[in-house]
Design an enzyme around this catalytic site. Structure first.
Site, PDB file in Angstrom:
ATOM      1  CG  ASP A 178      -1.938  -1.093   1.225  1.00 55.48           C
ATOM      2  OD1 ASP A 178      -2.295  -1.569   0.134  1.00 55.48           O
ATOM      3  OD2 ASP A 178      -2.384  -1.479   2.325  1.00 55.48           O
ATOM      4  CE1 TYR A 211       3.720  -6.065   3.537  1.00 55.98           C
ATOM      5  CE2 TYR A 211       2.943  -8.330   3.430  1.00 55.98           C
ATOM      6  CZ  TYR A 211       3.172  -7.107   2.819  1.00 55.98           C
ATOM      7  OH  TYR A 211       2.848  -6.937   1.502  1.00 55.98           O
TER       8      TYR A 211
END
Length: 287
Positions: A60, A114
Site C-alpha cells: 500500500d 511483514y
C-alpha cells in the site's frame, strides 16, 4: 535473456504503493523500476512491462520493503548494482537469483512476512512522553499477545479487508516488546488488501482494553460487521515487507549494491531521528 529474480528494498514514504497506477502522475515503486529498466535498455520504450515480469506483491501507499521481489527475462549483465545506477535513492536492488523457466514471482512465493513497528507504550510502566496517552493508549503486552494468538491460524478474514473474494488465509502473528514499541510480525502464504494493518489495529484495541478478546471471534465470523463495528487499518508508514520465501531460489547478495543501500537507509535513519528531535523541541516548548 533468462529468468532472473531481484530483491528490492524501498522507503515507501513518497510512493503511492508498489504497483503502477492508472494515473501517470502518481509515483509508484514499480514505475521507478520500469524507468530504470528503460534507461538500461532492458525494457523497450513502448513496452508496458518486461518479458516474464511479475512481483511478489503490491504494498500500500506509504509501506516500505526490505524483500520485495521482482522477476523478469534479464540479460546476464543486469546485476543489482546496474539497476541501482538508474533507480532513485529510496529504491535499491541488493540481491539476485537465477530463476527456472516459467518462474512467477507472485505465484511461486510460499510465504510472505511483514513487520509492523507499533508505537504502544507498555501499560505497566510510566512513559517518558507525558502526552503519549493522547497519541497512543498504553498497551498490556499479555492482552496483545493473546489477540495475536487468537488471530493466528486459518480464518476467513473478509471483515479485515476490502477484498470481497479469496479471503481465507493461514496466519501467524507474533509480537516482541522493544521499549515503547511492539514489533509485530505477521506471516502468511499471501495477504489480502490492508489485512496486516487491520490485524494490528484489532490487536492494539484488545491490548489497550478498548475491545474485549471476544471481539476477535465476532470479527472472524461469516457475518459482515456493521459499519460502526468495522476495523480501521493502522497507519501504513510503520509497515515493512520483510521476507518473501521461494524454496527453489538461492539469492546472492551483491556486496556493492547492499553497501550502497545500507548507506542510503542509514542516512534516512539519521535524518528521521533529527526530525524527531526538532518536533520534540517544538512540542516541549508549548508545555
Amino acid at each position: 535473456m533468462a529468468p532472473r529474480a531481484f530483491r528490492i528494498a524501498y522507503d515507501g514514504t513518497d510512493y503511492h504503493g508498489f504497483q503502477r497506477q492508472p494515473q501517470p502522475d502518481v509515483p509508484t515503486v514499480e514505475d521507478a523500476v520500469f524507468n530504470a529498466l528503460r534507461a538500461l535498455e532492458v525494457l523497450d520504450p513502448d513496452a508496458a512491462k518486461p518479458a516474464g515480469y511479475a512481483a511478489a506483491g503490491r504494498t500500500d501507499a506509504g509501506v516500505s520493503a526490505l524483500a520485495q521481489t521482482i522477476a523478469l527475462e534479464a540479460p546476464d549483465w543486469l546485476a543489482p548494482r546496474a539497476l541501482n545506477a538508474e533507480l532513485p535513492a529510496d529504491v535499491r536492488a541488493w540481491a539476485a537469483a537465477d530463476a527456472p523457466e516459467g518462474f512467477h514471482a507472485t505465484h511461486h512465493a510460499s510465504r510472505r512476512a511483514y513487520t509492523y513497528h507499533l508505537y504502544a507504550p507498555p501499560a505497566d510502566e510510566a512513559t517518558l512522553d507525558p502526552d503519549a496517552d493522547a497519541i497512543a493508549p498504553a498497551v498490556d503486552d499479555e492482552r496483545f499477545r493473546a489477540a495475536c494468538e487468537a488471530l493466528s491460524g486459518t480464518h476467513d478474514v473478509h471483515n479485515l479487508t476490502p477484498d470481497d473474494r479469496n479471503t481465507e488465509r493461514s496466519l501467524t502473528l507474533a509480537a516482541e516488546r522493544d521499549g515503547d514499541y511492539l514489533v509485530v510480525t505477521v506471516s502468511a502464504g499471501g495477504f489480502a488488501r490492508e489485512l496486516v494493518r487491520r490485524l494490528v489495529s484489532l490487536a492494539r484495541a484488545v491490548g489497550a482494553g478498548e475491545s474485549p478478546l471476544a471481539k476477535i471471534d465476532r470479527v472472524l465470523e461469516p457475518e459482515p460487521l456493521p459499519g460502526h463495528e468495522g476495523i480501521a487499518p493502522a497507519p501504513p508508514e510503520p509497515l515493512v515487507l520483510t521476507d518473501v520465501v521461494y524454496p527453489d531460489l538461492a539469492f546472492e547478495i551483491d556486496a556493492d549494491a547492499a553497501e550502497s543501500a545500507r548507506a542510503v537507509f542509514d542516512r534516512r535513519r539519521i535524518d528521521r531521528r533529527t526530525g524527531a528531535r526538532v518536533a520534540g523541541q517544538v512540542a516541549d516548548g508549548m508545555r
